[in-house]
Design a protein around this motif. Structure first.
Motif: not given
Length: 872
Positions: A155-158, A181-189
Motif C-alpha cells: 500500500q505504501d507504493l500507492e 503502481l501503474a494504476a496509481e500513477k494513472k490516478r495521480r499523475p
C-alpha cells in the motif's frame, strides 16, 4: 502418508508459487482465477500465474523414489538416506553433511529442515537459494534495524508521492506490483517515479526519470544523495538524534572523495541535471518509497548498496510511515518465510543469532536440542566449494537446481558428480541437478502441497492442495521427518499434519518477542486444524500496525536504528580480453530454471530461444547481426546463444536471461559464465557484473525438428514444448550432417515423406507411423528454416490427409494464411500482425488495442511493448 484433499470439488483458495508478490488464487482444479479478496493482487494475475494449470499433469514428473537408476520403495530410499548420513556423521562429524534448500519450499518444510540440521544433527550447514537473491538485503536490514524486517507494505507504493525503483525490472519480475503502481500513477499523475537501472527496461515505461547508472555505482549514488540531503538541510535532525546512531560517521564516509556534483555525475555515467533532479525530488518529498531487488543485492558490495539506500531513509525519518520507507522485494514465493524460520546458514530460527549465547540457549531449550549448532554453517558458494574439496561428503538438495543457478555452474556440477552422496528431492524427473543424484525423492508440486508462505510485505498466506498426490510423491516436511526418525530423533519430529508444524513455529516466535524482535506469530500458536485450514492472509506482527517501526523503536539493544558507513565499490574487472560487462536477469514469461514454466508451451511464445542482448552500435563493433549467433565468453565459461539488439543497453553492456538450462538448450547456462565472487558480509554472489567477451558464430546449416525425440548432438540446439509429449527444436551447426546422421535423430517410422536438393543442401523428412500419423518432422538448409510452426505443431500425431503431403514437406498448408509475426501479448496470444491490423483500423492507444484484440487487458506485462508498438 497420503495428502488429503480438502473441500473436494469446491473452489480452493491458494497462493501463486512464482515471485515474492504472493498473489492469491482460486482454483477448482479445472479453472483458475485471481483471488479478489487477497490483499496482494486483488484478483489480478500475471501471465505466469494465469497459466499455472498448463504446468500441471504427471508428464515429466518424478513419481517414485530412486537409488541410482533403480526404482525403490520409500522405506528403502529413506533407510538409505539415513544410513549414509549417519555413516558420514559418525566418521567425519556433523559438519561433513549439509542441506541445500529453497524459497520454493513452504514455511513448514523450511522449519523442519532447519530444526533437523541445526538442532539435532548439530551443524549449521543448511543454506538456501535465497542466499543467491536476498541475503544482502537480510544483512542490510539487520545492520540498520537490528532485525531482518521489511518495514512497509505494498500500500505504501500507492500512498507515496515519489517511488524509486532501483535494481528491479518490476514490470517483468513483479508484474502485479508494477500494475498496482501503474494504476496509481494513472490516478495521480503528479506522483513521481524514478527508475535506476543500467538498462532501459520495460519498467522505464512508467518512469518520469530514468537514471542509466553505470553498473556497481549504487553506493556512490546514494552516498551522494546523503551528502546532498545534508548540504541542503533536508535531513531530519530531530529524528536522527532521538532514534538513530552513526549518522556523523556515515555522512563523513559519504563525503569522502565526493568532489563536485558534476564529477559525481560523470562517475555515475549520468547527466548532472538528471542526478540533481533525483536528489531534489528525494529531498522535497516526504512520502518516498525506494523499492529495491536483485540489481542491488547481487553485487560484490550488495549489503552496502542496501544500507546506502536505508541510510537515506533514516536520515530523513522516512521509515515505518505511510507511503515512506525502503522496500526490499523478494524474488521467490517464500524467501521471506525461509528467512523467518532460519533457513540461512548464519542464523537461528525466528530472527535469532547463532553467536548470541542467550539466543542459542533459548532455541536449544525450546527444541530440546542440546546439540544445537554453535557456529555459522557454510553459505551457498562455500558449501559447494566444500563439496568439491570433499569436506562435505553428503548433501541433500531440496526444491532447487544449483547446477544451473549457482555461479561457476560447471564447477558445481563437477563437485556434485564427485560427491560421495547426493540426495535430491524434486517434483520433476529431469533437471541438471537431478542428473547428479545418487538418491532421488519425489516431492509434491504446487496444487498438491499444503502449508504457508510469506510474501514481500510480510503477509502469510496458505498454499492449499486441490490435486491428489501423483504416484508416490510426498511432502518435503514428511520426508525430512522420516529421515529424522531414522537418525534417532523421532520424538522431536512426530508431525502428522502441517498445522502442527505451523503451531510450533508460531509458538517459537515468542522467543523473538522476548528478545525485542518484531516477528511475532504467537497468536496463532493455539490454532486448531480447522483454523489452519480456514486461514486468511494476514501480516505479521499480528494485530499491530501494517508497518514496522512506526513508533521509531527498532529491534536493536537500545531501540535505535543504525546508519552504516558504506565504502565505494570494488574496482571494475574489465580488461582488453574481457571488455564488456554481462548482466543477467529474468524474462517476463519464464521462471528460474523453467522446471515449471518449461511445461507450458504458451510461455515460450514471447521468447523461445536463449539469447544475448547487445546495443546495435556495440554489435556492429563486434561484427554481430540481429538474429545471428554469438559466443559469449568469461573467465569462468562460455555460452552459444542468439543475438538480439536492444537500444536500452549501454555501449559496454550485455544481458542474458537466467532461465535456460541443459534441459532446454546446448550451451546457454548463464551462471556457467559468472565467477563466484561474493559480498563479504552476506556471501551473496555478484551475478550482475561479469567481465565478458562476445564474438560472432556463423553456422553453415540450420534446422527445424519436431517430435518426441531427445536433442541431437549438434553445435546449437534449443527446444520448446509443443504439448505434453512433443518438442520443437531449432538447430544449427558447422558441418552439414549426412543422411545417416540426421536420420538417426528421428524415431523409427513405418513410412517416410522425403524432399531433397543435395546440391543446395536442402533436406526434408516427415516420419509416419503405421496408422499414417505424423510422428516427426525435419528440415535442414544452409539458411534459417521458415515454416508455419503452429500448423506443423497441430499436425503431430494426426493422420496425413489426402493432398496434404506437399504442404507437409514445405511446412506450410498453402492456404494463403498470413504470417502474423511474433507474440506480444502472451495472455491472449496476440501477435504483431493482429496489432498492426488494429492500428490500421484506427486504434491509437493501448486501451483501444485492448478493446480491439484484448492485448494488455489481463496482467498488463506487455503494455510497455504495446505503447512502443503504437508509437512506432
Amino acid at each position: 502418508m497420503r495428502q488429503t484433499i480438502p473441500h473436494a470439488g469446491e473452489p480452493v483458495r491458494s497462493t501463486c508459487p512464482y515471485c515474492g508478490v504472493g498473489c492469491g488464487l482460486i482454483s477448482d482444479g479445472d479453472n483458475l482465477r485471481g483471488d479478489p479478496d487477497h490483499p496482494a493482487n486483488r484478483g489480478r494475475l500475471c501471465v505466469k500465474g494465469s497459466s499455472l494449470l498448463e504446468t500441471l499433469g504427471e508428464h515429466g514428473r518424478l513419481l517414485s523414489p530412486r537409488i541410482g537408476d533403480r526404482t525403490v520403495s520409500w522405506e528403502r530410499a529413506l533407510d538409505e538416506v539415513a544410513e549414509r548420513f549417519r555413516r558420514v556423521i559418525d566418521e567425519h562429524g556433523p559438519d561433513a553433511v549439509a542441506l541445500y534448500v529453497s524459497g520454493q519450499l513452504l514455511t513448514e518444510d523450511y522449519y523442519v529442515a532447519n530444526k533437523l540440521m541445526k538442532g539435532f544433527i548439530g551443524s549449521a550447514n543448511i543454506d538456501t537459494n535465497s542466499r543467491l537473491c536476498m541475503s544482502s538485503a537480510v544483512v542490510a536490514h539487520k545492520r540498520a534495524f537490528g532485525e531482518d524486517v521489511v518495514p512497509g507494505c505494498y500500500q505504501d507504493l500507492e500512498l507515496a508521492d515519489l517511488v524509486v525503483l532501483t535494481g528491479s525490472n518490476t514490470a517483468w519480475a513483479h508484474p502485479i506490483v508494477y500494475q498496482r503502481l501503474a494504476a496509481e500513477k494513472k490516478r495521480r499523475p503528479a506522483m513521481k517515479i524514478v527508475v535506476i537501472d543500467p538498462r532501459r527496461t520495460a519498467t522505464c515505461d512508467l518512469a518520469d526519470l530514468h537514471l542509466p547508472i553505470r553498473p556497481g555505482q549504487d553506493v556512490a549514488l546514494f552516498n551522494g544523495l546523503l551528502a546532498w540531503l545534508d548540504q541542503h538541510q533536508a535531513v531530519d535532525r530531530a529524528y536522527l538524534e532521538a532514534h538513530t546512531r552513526g549518522f556523523d560517521a556515515t555522512l563523513a564516509q559519504a563525503r569522502d572523495g565526493l568532489g563536485s556534483w558534476s564529477g559525481l555525475a560523470a562517475q555515475l555515467g549520468l547527466a548532472q541535471a538528471d542526478l540533481e533532479c533525483f536528489y531534489q525530488w528525494f529531498a522535497a518529498t516526504g512520502r518516498t518509497v525506494t523499492l529495491f531487488s536483485q540489481g542491488i543485492n547481487q553485487a560484490r558490495n550488495g549489503t552496502d548498496q542496501g544500507n546506502a539506500i536505508i541510510n537515506a531513509h533514516l536520515a530523513t525519518g522516512r521509515v515505518g510511515r505511510p507511503g515512506a520507507g525502503p522496500f526490499s522485494i523478494t524474488g521467490q514465493p517464500n524467501a521471506m518465510g525461509g528467512r523467518e524460520v532460519g533457513g540461512l546458514a548464519n542464523q537461528l530460527a525466528v530472527h535469532l543469532e547463532l553467536d548470541n549465547p542467550a539466543h542459542h540457549q533459548a532455541v536449544a531449550d525450546f527444541w530440546g536440542a542440546p546439540a544445537l549448532a554453535r557456529r555459522p554453517g557454510l553459505m551457498a558458494v562455500d558449501l559447494f566449494r566444500a563439496i568439491e574439496a570433499g569436506t562435505v561428503k553428503a548433501v541433500w538438495i531440496i526444491a532447487t537446481n544449483p547446477v544451473d543457478s549457482l555461479p561457476e555452474a560447471d564447477r558445481v556440477r563437477a563437485a556434485l558428480r564427485a560427491c560421495d552422496t547426493v540426495v535430491v528431492s524434486d517434483c520433476v524427473s529431469d533437471t541438471d541437478t537431478l542428473e547428479c543424484a545418487d538418491i532421488a525423492l519425489p516431492a509434491l508440486a504446487w496444487g498438491e502441497k499444503d502449508g504457508t508462505v510469506t510474501n514481500s510485505e510480510r503477509v502469510i498466506s496458505r498454499q492449499r492442495s486441490f490435486l491428489a498426490a501423483p504416484g508416490e510423491a510426498r511432502p518435503d516436511w514428511w520426508a525430512l521427518c522420516q529421515v529424522a526418525k531414522r537418525l534417532g530423533f523421532a520424538d522431536a519430529f512426530d508431525y502428522r499434519h502441517p498445522a502442527q508444524i505451523f503451531r510450533e513455529y508460531a509458538a517459537m516466535t515468542g522467543l523473538a518477542r522476548r528478545f525485542g524482535k518484531c516477528l511475532d506469530l504467537t497468536a496463532a500458536a493455539a490454532l486448531t486444524d480447522s483454523g489452519y485450514q480456514q486461514w486468511t492472509p494476514r501480516r505479521w506482527p499480528f494485530g499491530e500496525s501494517e508497518r514496522c517501526f512506526s513508533d521509531a523503536r527498532f529491534s536493536t539493544a537500545d531501540g535505535r536504528a543504525r546508519l552504516i558507513p558504506c565504502a565505494p565499490p570494488p574496482a571494475e574487472c574489465r580488461s582488453a580480453e574481457l571488455p564488456l560487462t554481462l548482466n543477467s536477469g529474468r524474462l517476463r514469461d519464464q521462471w528460474h530454471t523453467m522446471t515449471r514454466t518449461g511445461r507450458a508451451p504458451m510461455l515460450f511464445s514471447h521468447r523461445d530461444e536463449p539469447f544475448v542482448e547487445i546495443a546495435p552500435r556495440t554489435a556492429a563493433r563486434f561484427g554481430l547481426e540481429q538474429g545471428g549467433y554469438a559466443r559469449v565468453r568469461s573467465a569462468a565459461g562460455e555460452a552459444l546463444v542468439k543475438v538480439r539488439f536492444d537500444d536500452g543497453l549501454a555501449e559496454q553492456a550485455l544481458f542474458m536471461p537466467l532461465h535456460w538450462t541443459d534441459r532446454f538448450t546446448g550451451r546457454a547456462r548463464v551462471d556457467a559464465l559468472v565467477p563466484a565472487l561474493t559480498d563479504p558480509h552476506s556471501g551473496q554472489p555478484a551475478f550482475k557484473h561479469t567481465p565478458a567477451m562476445i564474438q560472432p558464430w556463423q553456422p553453415r546449416w540450420h534446422g527445424l525438428l519436431l517430435g518426441a525425440m531427445a536433442a541431437p548432438a549438434v553445435d546449437y540446439w534449443a527446444r520448446v514444448p509443443v504439448d505434453a509429449h512433443h518438442w520443437r527444436y531449432q538447430l544449427a551447426g558447422q558441418a552439414m550432417p549426412d543422411e545417416t546422421t540426421f536420420m538417426a535423430w528421428l524415431p523409427e517410422a513405418e513410412h517416410w515423406l522425403s524432399l531433397d536438393d543435395s546440391a543446395a543442401g536442402h533436406h526434408r523428412r516427415v516420419a509416419l507411423d503405421r496408422h499414417n500419423r505424423i510422428i516427426a518432422w525435419l528440415a535442414l538448409a544452409p539458411e534459417p528454416v521458415h515454416a508455419n510452426l503452429e500448423w506443423l505443431a497441430g499436425c503431430l500425431a494426426q493422420p496425413v490427409a489426402d493432398g496434404q503431403r506437399a504442404g507437409l514437406l514445405l511446412g506450410d498448408p498453402g492456404d494463403g494464411g498470413v504470417d502474423l509475426g511474433v507474440v506480444v501479448c502472451t495472455c491472449f496470444q496476440v501477435r504483431e500482425g493482429q496489432l498492426r491490423a488494429a492500428v490500421e483500423q484506427g486504434a491509437r492507444t493501448v486501451s483501444e488495442l485492448g478493446l480491439s484484440c484484448r492485448a494488455g487487458t489481463n496482467c498488463g506485462s506487455c503494455i510497455p511493448e504495446l505503447k512502443r508498438f503504437v508509437a512506432d
